[in-house]
Motif scaffolding. Structure first.
Motif, PDB file in Angstrom:
ATOM      1  N   GLU A  32      -4.842  11.487  -7.576  1.00 27.65           N
ATOM      2  CA  GLU A  32      -5.779  11.057  -6.528  1.00 27.65           C
ATOM      3  C   GLU A  32      -5.251  11.453  -5.151  1.00 27.65           C
ATOM      4  O   GLU A  32      -4.068  11.694  -4.969  1.00 27.65           O
ATOM      5  CB  GLU A  32      -6.000   9.540  -6.610  1.00 27.65           C
ATOM      6  N   GLN A  33      -6.156  11.483  -4.170  1.00 27.24           N
ATOM      7  CA  GLN A  33      -5.779  11.826  -2.801  1.00 27.24           C
ATOM      8  C   GLN A  33      -5.295  10.584  -2.057  1.00 27.24           C
ATOM      9  O   GLN A  33      -5.800   9.487  -2.258  1.00 27.24           O
ATOM     10  CB  GLN A  33      -6.969  12.443  -2.055  1.00 27.24           C
ATOM     11  N   GLY A  34      -4.299  10.778  -1.204  1.00 25.62           N
ATOM     12  CA  GLY A  34      -3.771   9.675  -0.409  1.00 25.62           C
ATOM     13  C   GLY A  34      -3.504  10.106   1.023  1.00 25.62           C
ATOM     14  O   GLY A  34      -3.411  11.291   1.323  1.00 25.62           O
ATOM     15  N   LEU A  35      -3.394   9.126   1.911  1.00 25.89           N
ATOM     16  CA  LEU A  35      -3.124   9.382   3.329  1.00 25.89           C
ATOM     17  C   LEU A  35      -1.905   8.568   3.745  1.00 25.89           C
ATOM     18  O   LEU A  35      -1.851   7.358   3.505  1.00 25.89           O
ATOM     19  CB  LEU A  35      -4.336   8.995   4.183  1.00 25.89           C
ATOM     20  N   ALA A  36      -0.921   9.221   4.353  1.00 27.35           N
ATOM     21  CA  ALA A  36       0.283   8.558   4.858  1.00 27.35           C
ATOM     22  C   ALA A  36       0.411   8.835   6.352  1.00 27.35           C
ATOM     23  O   ALA A  36       0.444   9.998   6.769  1.00 27.35           O
ATOM     24  CB  ALA A  36       1.517   9.055   4.124  1.00 27.35           C
ATOM     25  N   ILE A  37       0.470   7.766   7.156  1.00 30.68           N
ATOM     26  CA  ILE A  37       0.535   7.892   8.615  1.00 30.68           C
ATOM     27  C   ILE A  37       1.778   7.170   9.122  1.00 30.68           C
ATOM     28  O   ILE A  37       2.008   6.010   8.782  1.00 30.68           O
ATOM     29  CB  ILE A  37      -0.719   7.294   9.286  1.00 30.68           C
ATOM     30  N   SER A  38       2.579   7.850   9.944  1.00 33.02           N
ATOM     31  CA  SER A  38       3.778   7.251  10.529  1.00 33.02           C
ATOM     32  C   SER A  38       3.591   7.092  12.032  1.00 33.02           C
ATOM     33  O   SER A  38       3.202   8.045  12.709  1.00 33.02           O
ATOM     34  CB  SER A  38       5.006   8.131  10.246  1.00 33.02           C
ATOM     35  N   LEU A  39       3.865   5.887  12.546  1.00 34.56           N
ATOM     36  CA  LEU A  39       3.775   5.612  13.985  1.00 34.56           C
ATOM     37  C   LEU A  39       5.152   5.855  14.587  1.00 34.56           C
ATOM     38  O   LEU A  39       6.114   5.161  14.251  1.00 34.56           O
ATOM     39  CB  LEU A  39       3.309   4.179  14.224  1.00 34.56           C
ATOM     40  N   ILE A  40       5.249   6.824  15.490  1.00 28.14           N
ATOM     41  CA  ILE A  40       6.536   7.283  15.999  1.00 28.14           C
ATOM     42  C   ILE A  40       6.713   6.898  17.460  1.00 28.14           C
ATOM     43  O   ILE A  40       5.977   7.366  18.333  1.00 28.14           O
ATOM     44  CB  ILE A  40       6.672   8.820  15.849  1.00 28.14           C
ATOM     45  N   GLY A  41       7.705   6.052  17.722  1.00 26.88           N
ATOM     46  CA  GLY A  41       8.055   5.676  19.087  1.00 26.88           C
ATOM     47  C   GLY A  41       9.126   6.597  19.649  1.00 26.88           C
ATOM     48  O   GLY A  41       9.684   7.433  18.922  1.00 26.88           O
TER      49      GLY A  41
ATOM     50  N   ILE B  46       5.744   6.770   0.695  1.00 23.39           N
ATOM     51  CA  ILE B  46       4.435   7.425   0.621  1.00 23.39           C
ATOM     52  C   ILE B  46       4.012   7.675  -0.824  1.00 23.39           C
ATOM     53  O   ILE B  46       2.840   7.881  -1.110  1.00 23.39           O
ATOM     54  CB  ILE B  46       4.402   8.750   1.424  1.00 23.39           C
ATOM     55  N   GLY B  47       5.002   7.617  -1.741  1.00 23.80           N
ATOM     56  CA  GLY B  47       4.692   7.825  -3.156  1.00 23.80           C
ATOM     57  C   GLY B  47       3.876   6.705  -3.780  1.00 23.80           C
ATOM     58  O   GLY B  47       3.436   6.819  -4.926  1.00 23.80           O
ATOM     59  N   ARG B  48       3.628   5.638  -3.026  1.00 29.77           N
ATOM     60  CA  ARG B  48       2.760   4.555  -3.524  1.00 29.77           C
ATOM     61  C   ARG B  48       1.297   4.979  -3.504  1.00 29.77           C
ATOM     62  O   ARG B  48       0.451   4.342  -4.121  1.00 29.77           O
ATOM     63  CB  ARG B  48       2.912   3.285  -2.673  1.00 29.77           C
ATOM     64  N   THR B  49       0.985   6.047  -2.752  1.00 34.74           N
ATOM     65  CA  THR B  49      -0.383   6.560  -2.722  1.00 34.74           C
ATOM     66  C   THR B  49      -0.401   7.953  -3.344  1.00 34.74           C
ATOM     67  O   THR B  49       0.647   8.537  -3.622  1.00 34.74           O
ATOM     68  CB  THR B  49      -0.937   6.623  -1.286  1.00 34.74           C
ATOM     69  N   GLY B  50      -1.596   8.497  -3.558  1.00 29.43           N
ATOM     70  CA  GLY B  50      -1.712   9.830  -4.131  1.00 29.43           C
ATOM     71  C   GLY B  50      -1.202   9.912  -5.553  1.00 29.43           C
ATOM     72  O   GLY B  50      -0.721  10.955  -5.992  1.00 29.43           O
ATOM     73  N   ARG B  51      -1.305   8.819  -6.309  1.00 28.84           N
ATOM     74  CA  ARG B  51      -0.787   8.793  -7.683  1.00 28.84           C
ATOM     75  C   ARG B  51      -1.869   9.193  -8.681  1.00 28.84           C
ATOM     76  O   ARG B  51      -3.051   9.007  -8.424  1.00 28.84           O
ATOM     77  CB  ARG B  51      -0.260   7.390  -8.009  1.00 28.84           C
ATOM     78  N   GLY B  52      -1.427   9.741  -9.795  1.00 27.61           N
ATOM     79  CA  GLY B  52      -2.370  10.112 -10.845  1.00 27.61           C
ATOM     80  C   GLY B  52      -3.357  11.182 -10.429  1.00 27.61           C
ATOM     81  O   GLY B  52      -4.487  11.218 -10.907  1.00 27.61           O
TER      82      GLY B  52
ATOM     83  N   ALA C 192       9.064  -0.304  -1.795  1.00 28.21           N
ATOM     84  CA  ALA C 192       8.878   1.146  -1.820  1.00 28.21           C
ATOM     85  C   ALA C 192       9.128   1.738  -3.194  1.00 28.21           C
ATOM     86  O   ALA C 192       8.564   2.746  -3.564  1.00 28.21           O
ATOM     87  CB  ALA C 192       9.798   1.815  -0.795  1.00 28.21           C
ATOM     88  N   ARG C 193      10.000   1.111  -3.951  1.00 31.76           N
ATOM     89  CA  ARG C 193      10.308   1.615  -5.286  1.00 31.76           C
ATOM     90  C   ARG C 193       9.857   0.609  -6.337  1.00 31.76           C
ATOM     91  O   ARG C 193      10.015  -0.581  -6.177  1.00 31.76           O
ATOM     92  CB  ARG C 193      11.809   1.865  -5.436  1.00 31.76           C
ATOM     93  N   GLY C 194       9.326   1.135  -7.400  1.00 31.08           N
ATOM     94  CA  GLY C 194       9.033   0.278  -8.544  1.00 31.08           C
ATOM     95  C   GLY C 194       7.661  -0.346  -8.564  1.00 31.08           C
ATOM     96  O   GLY C 194       7.269  -0.900  -9.577  1.00 31.08           O
ATOM     97  N   LEU C 195       6.906  -0.266  -7.472  1.00 30.13           N
ATOM     98  CA  LEU C 195       5.574  -0.861  -7.470  1.00 30.13           C
ATOM     99  C   LEU C 195       4.540   0.173  -7.887  1.00 30.13           C
ATOM    100  O   LEU C 195       4.433   1.229  -7.281  1.00 30.13           O
ATOM    101  CB  LEU C 195       5.221  -1.399  -6.078  1.00 30.13           C
ATOM    102  N   ASP C 196       3.809  -0.144  -8.921  1.00 29.99           N
ATOM    103  CA  ASP C 196       2.737   0.736  -9.373  1.00 29.99           C
ATOM    104  C   ASP C 196       1.415   0.003  -9.149  1.00 29.99           C
ATOM    105  O   ASP C 196       0.931  -0.720 -10.015  1.00 29.99           O
ATOM    106  CB  ASP C 196       2.930   1.077 -10.849  1.00 29.99           C
ATOM    107  N   ILE C 197       0.859   0.161  -7.950  1.00 30.06           N
ATOM    108  CA  ILE C 197      -0.358  -0.554  -7.569  1.00 30.06           C
ATOM    109  C   ILE C 197      -1.513   0.428  -7.560  1.00 30.06           C
ATOM    110  O   ILE C 197      -1.494   1.425  -6.831  1.00 30.06           O
ATOM    111  CB  ILE C 197      -0.210  -1.187  -6.155  1.00 30.06           C
ATOM    112  N   LYS C 198      -2.509   0.166  -8.362  1.00 25.54           N
ATOM    113  CA  LYS C 198      -3.677   1.057  -8.419  1.00 25.54           C
ATOM    114  C   LYS C 198      -4.539   0.888  -7.170  1.00 25.54           C
ATOM    115  O   LYS C 198      -4.694  -0.211  -6.656  1.00 25.54           O
ATOM    116  CB  LYS C 198      -4.496   0.755  -9.669  1.00 25.54           C
TER     117      LYS C 198
ATOM    118  N   GLN D 179      -4.697   3.837  -1.218  1.00 27.16           N
ATOM    119  CA  GLN D 179      -5.146   5.108  -0.637  1.00 27.16           C
ATOM    120  C   GLN D 179      -4.591   5.352   0.762  1.00 27.16           C
ATOM    121  O   GLN D 179      -4.756   6.426   1.315  1.00 27.16           O
ATOM    122  CB  GLN D 179      -6.684   5.123  -0.594  1.00 27.16           C
ATOM    123  N   LEU D 180      -3.940   4.332   1.317  1.00 28.59           N
ATOM    124  CA  LEU D 180      -3.409   4.452   2.680  1.00 28.59           C
ATOM    125  C   LEU D 180      -2.026   3.826   2.758  1.00 28.59           C
ATOM    126  O   LEU D 180      -1.825   2.685   2.342  1.00 28.59           O
ATOM    127  CB  LEU D 180      -4.356   3.762   3.672  1.00 28.59           C
ATOM    128  N   VAL D 181      -1.068   4.585   3.282  1.00 30.99           N
ATOM    129  CA  VAL D 181       0.279   4.086   3.564  1.00 30.99           C
ATOM    130  C   VAL D 181       0.557   4.302   5.047  1.00 30.99           C
ATOM    131  O   VAL D 181       0.360   5.403   5.562  1.00 30.99           O
ATOM    132  CB  VAL D 181       1.347   4.794   2.720  1.00 30.99           C
TER     133      VAL D 181
END
Length: 453
Positions: free
Chosen positions: A340-349, A332-338, A305-311, A314-316
């Motif tokens: 760009e648009q990103g999508l973050a979806i959480s599955l909630i039980g 979620i900060g791994r997407t939407g960088r620079g 979650a921290r430290g990875l800068d992967i180009k 677009q989806l987390v």
């Protein structure tokens, strides 16, 4: 602000131009002038904001302008994870490619003897994780007597991971006459405050976007799930139907990551796995596959979650909701960088609703609730508890019954009036003439005895 406006050495400027960096990000714009002036700084900014270049450029510029070929290590950069250490090392090599400045990397999972050789070469810049560096210090493999710069990157994460004592041990061994820069997702917290007091000298605070600020270019959604089996179906549907170049899936445990990697691969999807139990060789291999496009899905624990800068992420997907708001933000900060648009979806039980709600409160936002019509489950969120109308009504009626209120006041007055007076037989309570019969006795045909006259 343009980098060309700063008084950077021409060799550093050449590297920036080759990398396509011409305009400074907000954190760089605020940090660089003060850092180049020699100030100690405490900087809070969101992930992916350009913090690495913000602390590398001032030291590279100074070292190249003021060479010290016979000195020991001149700069130490402490980071919480191996992935972040490798990322900082790679950025440092790119920015220093036209200078004589060399960097060394000290982290767990690498050959210890090879690292001893690295330390003996006295690289100008040393990038290290606290745990492995402490091991080398215990063997006297280090020399920080000439240190000019100390950088604590993601200091809050180092504290969260239990490295606080190690960090202070390391900093206490560093040269006192140095410049120190501390970077963190937030500048609050008792532990961080104590560390700052011991490590920094009259620091200037710089706060930009923090972990609690909205990620405007990240669309944040939740999907309700009945159980693990339902989550599996939702996950596969999302991976097969959403549009993305690369996707990151986060779990809270290695066990869940190991379980779901097989479920993803069996569907013919190109996926890899990353967690803390893997050695450094395996981690590098997986990251290379993702960077080269051999795989386009990575399932990981919070180690990524921290430290990875992967180009191209677009989806987390949070297969399990993060344990707290800061971890959620870094995921979620791994997407939407620079920009760009990103999508973050959480599955909630059912057992994650309260955690999700607390993260909403922390971030001061509401997640968009989404459904997939083919996979709608029975769980709709917590049921609202109805208040007990009887008890409430009784209390309410007592307040509105003036007769009852008056009666109780008269009774209290009478008792007060008779305090100290001797009771007569007429005043004594008379025995009850009522015979109490239980329901069970009546049902069995029992008849109470008659009173004697």
């Amino acid at each position: 602000m343009l980098f060309s406006e700063l008084a950077l050495h021409e060799r550093v400027q050449k590297a920036l131009t080759e990398l396509g960096f011409d305009k400074a990000t907000p954190v760089q714009e605020k940090t660089l002038p003060l850092a180049m002036a020699g100030k100690d700084l405490m900087v809070s900014a969101e992930t992916g904001s350009g913090k690495t270049a913000a602390f590398l450029l001032p030291m590279l510029n100074h070292m190249h302008s003021h060479p010290a070929p016979h000195s020991a290590t001149r700069a130490l950069i402490l980071v919480p994870t191996r992935e972040l250490a490798l990322q900082v090392f790679q950025m440092c090599e790119k920015l220093a490619q036209y200078t004589y400045i060399k960097a060394g990397l000290i982290m767990g999972g690498e050959d210890f003897r090879h690292q001893i050789n690295t330390l003996r070469k006295n690289p100008e810049i040393l990038i290290a994780t606290p745990g492995r560096l402490i091991e080398h210090m215990e063997n006297n493999n280090h020399d920080f007597s000439d240190l000019e710069y100390l950088i604590l990157d993601e200091a809050d994460r180092m504290l969260d991971m239990g490295f606080g004592a190690d960090v202070l041990t390391i900093t206490n061994d560093c040269r006192k006459e140095r410049q120190t820069l501390l970077f963190s997702a937030t500048l609050t917290g008792n532990q961080l405050g104590k560390m700052a007091e011991e490590v920094l000298n009259d620091p200037t605070r710089i706060t930009l976007k923090t972990a609690r600020d909205k990620h405007e270019n990240i669309h944040q959604q939740i999907l309700l799930a009945d159980d693990t089996a339902h989550k599996e179906k939702l996950l596969i549907w999302l991976l097969e139907n959403e549009t993305y170049e690369k996707a990151l899936i986060f779990t809270n445990t290695r066990a869940q990551a190991n379980t779901f990697i097989g479920k993803i691969r069996v569907k013919g999807l190109r996926a890899g796995i990353l967690h803390g139990d893997m050695d450094q060789r395996e981690r590098k291999h997986v990251m290379r596959l993702l960077t080269d496009g051999a795989i386009n899905i990575l399932i990981a624990t919070d180690v990524a979650a921290r430290g990875l800068d992967i180009k191209g992420v677009q989806l987390v997907i949070n297969l399990e909701m993060a344990r707290n708001g800061d971890d959620y933000v870094h995921r979620i900060g791994r997407t939407g960088r620079g920009g760009e648009q990103g999508l973050a979806i959480s599955l909630i039980g059912p057992d994650e609703w309260n955690r999700m709600s607390s993260i909403e409160r922390y971030l001061k936002l509401r997640f968009e609730k989404r459904t997939i019509k083919e996979l709608i489950g029975s769980y709709k969120g917590p049921k609202k508890l109805k208040s007990s109308g009887k008890a409430a009504g009784k209390k309410k009626s007592d307040k509105k019954n003036p007769a009852k209120k008056g009666a109780s006041e008269k009774q209290r007055h009478r008792v007060k009036k008779n305090v100290g007076k001797r009771r007569t037989s007429a005043d004594a309570p008379q025995p009850s003439t009522t015979t109490h019969v239980t329901t069970a006795a009546i049902d069995s045909g029992f008849e109470p005895p008659k009173r004697r006259k």
